[in-house]
Design a protein around this motif. Structure first.
Motif, mmCIF file in Angstrom:
data_model
loop_
_atom_site.group_PDB
_atom_site.id
_atom_site.type_symbol
_atom_site.label_atom_id
_atom_site.label_comp_id
_atom_site.label_asym_id
_atom_site.label_seq_id
_atom_site.Cartn_x
_atom_site.Cartn_y
_atom_site.Cartn_z
ATOM 1 N N ARG A 81 -1.141 -10.652 1.804
ATOM 2 C CA ARG A 81 -0.188 -10.725 2.912
ATOM 3 C C ARG A 81 -0.415 -9.577 3.894
ATOM 4 N NH1 ARG A 81 4.114 -14.225 1.662
ATOM 5 N NH2 ARG A 81 4.387 -14.684 -0.558
ATOM 6 N N ARG A 82 -0.590 -8.368 3.364
ATOM 7 C CA ARG A 82 -0.753 -7.204 4.249
ATOM 8 C C ARG A 82 -2.039 -7.284 5.053
ATOM 9 N NH1 ARG A 82 0.973 -4.278 -0.419
ATOM 10 N NH2 ARG A 82 -1.157 -3.492 -0.744
ATOM 11 N N ALA B 158 0.428 -9.035 -2.882
ATOM 12 C CA ALA B 158 0.911 -8.443 -1.637
ATOM 13 C C ALA B 158 -0.226 -8.016 -0.725
ATOM 14 C CB ALA B 158 1.816 -7.250 -1.950
ATOM 15 N N PRO C 98 8.810 -7.713 -3.843
ATOM 16 C CA PRO C 98 7.477 -7.258 -4.281
ATOM 17 C C PRO C 98 7.234 -7.581 -5.745
ATOM 18 C CG PRO C 98 8.644 -5.535 -3.055
ATOM 19 C CD PRO C 98 9.648 -6.617 -3.338
ATOM 20 N N ALA D 64 3.078 -12.167 -9.152
ATOM 21 C CA ALA D 64 3.605 -12.579 -7.851
ATOM 22 C C ALA D 64 3.151 -14.000 -7.550
ATOM 23 C CB ALA D 64 3.115 -11.643 -6.753
#
Length: 260
Positions: A122-123, A119, A55, A115
């Motif tokens: 992606r989620r 994230a 993460p 990143a």
């Protein structure tokens, strides 16, 4: 012949220029410089801590001072990638001029994330499974689409088992407009749309099949020149490369040195 899903208000406009990194001018305002010194350290540390398949570090901006937010607006600028993550709430994602440092905003949400890709994208892109249709339900004007769809599902299953990615280039597959339209409808539209200008004008969209993404390149006239479907976690064209993330950390450290 076009493979572009039916347009809707969620689509982001295609970029007309390619973003280039220009070192930002540090503000002369003493209050801004003081607030900025703290943020530069935190952003550099976040980028330096990033590791693949881990993460990314999140820096919440909701408690930032007005001076800090003004500093960030002046220094971070806009990078090559932007995205929309539809859901509750809808979220706007923008890469900054520092590759791998992203700003995510929406109702009650405002943060920076270090990143390769945020994230939340992606989620939100996680979708379900699809099955082969009953041959009796197939339109009579299809030629190759059912066979291609079966191959997509097989490649998807292989990706789920082993992580083996695959790219379908539809410019190399003989398919009619009816074939392409049926394939688009079968795969459906997912909630994540990404636009990148890093490799020309590129639009990426998740589908109703987990790990399946349309990746479409257009020329300066917004005419589709390359149609692909990628079976992967997130297409590489949308992600910051590890070396670029490391370079962004060095650039921010260099800015911080100007305060010394």
């Amino acid at each position: 012949m076009s493979l572009t899903p039916e347009p809707g208000p969620a689509y982001l406009s295609m970029p007309s220029t390619v973003a280039q990194y220009v070192p930002p001018l540090l503000p002369e305002d003493t209050a801004l410089r003081s607030a900025g010194a703290q943020w530069l350290e935190r952003m550099a540390a976040a980028l330096e801590s990033w590791r693949a398949d881990a993460p990314g570090m999140v820096l919440d901006l909701r408690g930032a001072s007005p001076e800090g937010l003004r500093f960030l607006k002046e220094v971070l600028g806009a990078g090559e990638v932007s995205a929309l993550a539809m859901g509750n709430p809808d979220l706007q994602v923008e890469e900054t001029v520092f590759a791998g440092l992203w700003r995510v905003r929406g109702e009650g949400v405002d943060y920076l994330e270090a990143a390769d890709i945020p994230a939340i994208l992606r989620r939100r892109a996680v979708a379900g499974q699809l099955a082969l249709p009953d041959p009796a339900d197939l339109p009579g004007d299809l030629v190759n689409a059912p066979h291609v769809f079966a191959e997509i599902l097989a490649r998807h299953d292989a990706f789920e088992r082993s992580g083996a990615a695959h790219v379908f280039n539809f410019d190399l597959v003989p398919m009619s407009d009816a074939d392409l339209g049926w394939l688009v409808r079968m795969l459906g539209e997912g909630p994540v749309v990404i636009v990148s200008s890093g490799y020309g004008a590129c639009r990426v969209r998740s589908t109703g099949l987990n790990g399946a993404w349309w990746v479409q390149f257009s020329n300066a006239s917004d005419i589709l020149i390359l149609n692909t479907l990628e079976i992967c976690a997130v297409p590489a064209v949308a992600c910051a490369a590890p070396e670029d993330i490391a370079d962004s950390a060095r650039r921010i450290r260099a800015l911080g040195a100007a305060y010394g």
